[in-house]
Design an enzyme around this catalytic site. Structure first.
Site, PDB file in Angstrom:
ATOM      1  N   PHE A  22       0.861  -1.185   0.000  1.00  0.00           N
ATOM      2  CA  PHE A  22       0.000   0.000   0.000  1.00  0.00           C
ATOM      3  C   PHE A  22       0.899   1.238   0.000  1.00  0.00           C
ATOM      4  O   PHE A  22       1.876   1.294   0.728  1.00  0.00           O
ATOM      5  CB  PHE A  22      -0.919  -0.012   1.225  1.00  0.00           C
ATOM      6  CG  PHE A  22      -2.081   0.922   1.115  1.00  0.00           C
ATOM      7  CD1 PHE A  22      -3.187   0.578   0.354  1.00  0.00           C
ATOM      8  CD2 PHE A  22      -2.063   2.152   1.748  1.00  0.00           C
ATOM      9  CE1 PHE A  22      -4.266   1.438   0.240  1.00  0.00           C
ATOM     10  CE2 PHE A  22      -3.129   3.020   1.649  1.00  0.00           C
ATOM     11  CZ  PHE A  22      -4.234   2.674   0.889  1.00  0.00           C
ATOM     12  N   ALA A  56       0.678  -1.808   5.867  1.00  0.00           N
ATOM     13  CA  ALA A  56       1.504  -1.634   7.057  1.00  0.00           C
ATOM     14  C   ALA A  56       1.038  -2.502   8.225  1.00  0.00           C
ATOM     15  O   ALA A  56       1.861  -2.993   8.999  1.00  0.00           O
ATOM     16  CB  ALA A  56       1.521  -0.163   7.467  1.00  0.00           C
ATOM     17  N   GLU A  58       0.085  -5.437   8.304  1.00  0.00           N
ATOM     18  CA  GLU A  58       0.574  -6.818   8.190  1.00  0.00           C
ATOM     19  C   GLU A  58       2.074  -6.952   8.459  1.00  0.00           C
ATOM     20  O   GLU A  58       2.606  -8.060   8.553  1.00  0.00           O
ATOM     21  CB  GLU A  58       0.245  -7.376   6.804  1.00  0.00           C
ATOM     22  CG  GLU A  58      -1.227  -7.626   6.557  1.00  0.00           C
ATOM     23  CD  GLU A  58      -2.054  -6.361   6.316  1.00  0.00           C
ATOM     24  OE1 GLU A  58      -3.227  -6.348   6.736  1.00  0.00           O
ATOM     25  OE2 GLU A  58      -1.535  -5.381   5.729  1.00  0.00           O
ATOM     26  N   ILE A  82      -0.363   7.293   5.453  1.00  0.00           N
ATOM     27  CA  ILE A  82      -0.639   8.713   5.232  1.00  0.00           C
ATOM     28  C   ILE A  82      -2.010   9.048   5.808  1.00  0.00           C
ATOM     29  O   ILE A  82      -2.996   8.366   5.521  1.00  0.00           O
ATOM     30  CB  ILE A  82      -0.549   9.049   3.728  1.00  0.00           C
ATOM     31  CG1 ILE A  82       0.858   8.696   3.218  1.00  0.00           C
ATOM     32  CG2 ILE A  82      -0.879  10.519   3.485  1.00  0.00           C
ATOM     33  CD1 ILE A  82       1.010   8.702   1.719  1.00  0.00           C
ATOM     34  N   THR A  86     -10.178  10.003   8.545  1.00  0.00           N
ATOM     35  CA  THR A  86     -10.767   9.141   9.573  1.00  0.00           C
ATOM     36  C   THR A  86      -9.705   8.761  10.605  1.00  0.00           C
ATOM     37  O   THR A  86      -8.508   8.897  10.350  1.00  0.00           O
ATOM     38  CB  THR A  86     -11.338   7.844   8.949  1.00  0.00           C
ATOM     39  OG1 THR A  86     -10.247   7.048   8.475  1.00  0.00           O
ATOM     40  CG2 THR A  86     -12.302   8.150   7.809  1.00  0.00           C
ATOM     41  N   HIS A  88      -8.649   5.943  11.309  1.00  0.00           N
ATOM     42  CA  HIS A  88      -7.957   4.724  10.876  1.00  0.00           C
ATOM     43  C   HIS A  88      -6.436   4.903  10.944  1.00  0.00           C
ATOM     44  O   HIS A  88      -5.708   4.004  11.377  1.00  0.00           O
ATOM     45  CB  HIS A  88      -8.407   4.372   9.450  1.00  0.00           C
ATOM     46  CG  HIS A  88      -7.785   3.144   8.896  1.00  0.00           C
ATOM     47  ND1 HIS A  88      -8.132   1.876   9.308  1.00  0.00           N
ATOM     48  CD2 HIS A  88      -6.821   2.983   7.960  1.00  0.00           C
ATOM     49  CE1 HIS A  88      -7.413   0.992   8.647  1.00  0.00           C
ATOM     50  NE2 HIS A  88      -6.603   1.641   7.827  1.00  0.00           N
ATOM     51  N   PHE A 113      12.182   0.067  12.656  1.00  0.00           N
ATOM     52  CA  PHE A 113      10.942   0.727  12.248  1.00  0.00           C
ATOM     53  C   PHE A 113      11.256   1.809  11.219  1.00  0.00           C
ATOM     54  O   PHE A 113      11.780   2.869  11.548  1.00  0.00           O
ATOM     55  CB  PHE A 113      10.250   1.340  13.469  1.00  0.00           C
ATOM     56  CG  PHE A 113       8.887   1.892  13.175  1.00  0.00           C
ATOM     57  CD1 PHE A 113       7.813   1.038  12.989  1.00  0.00           C
ATOM     58  CD2 PHE A 113       8.675   3.255  13.087  1.00  0.00           C
ATOM     59  CE1 PHE A 113       6.544   1.535  12.727  1.00  0.00           C
ATOM     60  CE2 PHE A 113       7.413   3.766  12.832  1.00  0.00           C
ATOM     61  CZ  PHE A 113       6.344   2.907  12.647  1.00  0.00           C
ATOM     62  N   ARG A 127      10.238  12.510   2.792  1.00  0.00           N
ATOM     63  CA  ARG A 127      10.978  11.567   3.639  1.00  0.00           C
ATOM     64  C   ARG A 127      11.429  10.316   2.882  1.00  0.00           C
ATOM     65  O   ARG A 127      12.091   9.459   3.447  1.00  0.00           O
ATOM     66  CB  ARG A 127      10.119  11.181   4.844  1.00  0.00           C
ATOM     67  CG  ARG A 127       9.972  12.314   5.833  1.00  0.00           C
ATOM     68  CD  ARG A 127       8.838  12.101   6.806  1.00  0.00           C
ATOM     69  NE  ARG A 127       8.752  13.150   7.804  1.00  0.00           N
ATOM     70  CZ  ARG A 127       8.273  14.376   7.598  1.00  0.00           C
ATOM     71  NH1 ARG A 127       7.839  14.724   6.396  1.00  0.00           N
ATOM     72  NH2 ARG A 127       8.232  15.265   8.574  1.00  0.00           N
TER      73      ARG A 127
END
Length: 153
Positions: A22, A56, A58, A82, A86, A88, A113, A127
């Site tokens: 994703f 992410a 998973e 991003i 919402t 989420h 990470f 980034r």
């Protein structure tokens, strides 16, 4: 005082990269940055393995499987979450970061990470190799340093 720190030599190490598909446009830039740094620090191409996951969320499960396998000296996690309109975003970011930290602590394998958590696509692009450097490259440097620091303990 005796000081311990990891060296930046990846020779003889094996690295797994877990990458979220994703937002692949961003993630692919992070992978490129990580791969470049690993090769510059003498990690052989055959010793870098890339594992794609759907998103992410998973990442921690596959990072755990890889760390438990003991085949890798470090696992680098890369992706881009991003913010939308919402909540989420908040849930995904919190669970991924906690999950990755938990895997590292439980397995005693450095699980790095390198997941971007940004407010906009523009911040993510910055980034991933423009204004703010490449966080994939930073994650690779951290992996090499942690591998060598652990070896010295």
């Amino acid at each position: 005082m005796k000081v311990f720190e990891g060296k930046f030599n990846g020779k003889g190490t094996k690295i797994a990269i877990v990458a979220a598909r994703f937002n692949e446009f961003i993630t692919s830039k992070l992978i490129g940055g990580a791969e470049d740094i690993l090769k510059r620090h003498e990690v052989q191409d055959d010793d870098i393995n890339l594992f794609w996951v759907p998103g992410a969320f998973e990442i921690p499960l596959i990072a755990k499987k890889l760390a438990q396998s003991k085949k890798y000296d470090a696992v680098i996690t890369l992706g881009a979450v991003i913010k939308g309109s919402t909540p989420h975003f908040d849930y995904v970011c919190a669970e991924v970061s906690k999950g990755v930290a938990h895997v590292s602590l439980e397995s005693e394998v450095p699980v790095i990470f390198g997941v971007l958590t940004t407010n906009s696509i523009e911040e993510a692009i910055e980034r991933a190799g423009t204004k703010a450097g490449n966080k994939g490259a930073d994650a690779a440097m951290t992996a090499i340093e942690m591998i060598n620091l652990i070896k010295g303990i």
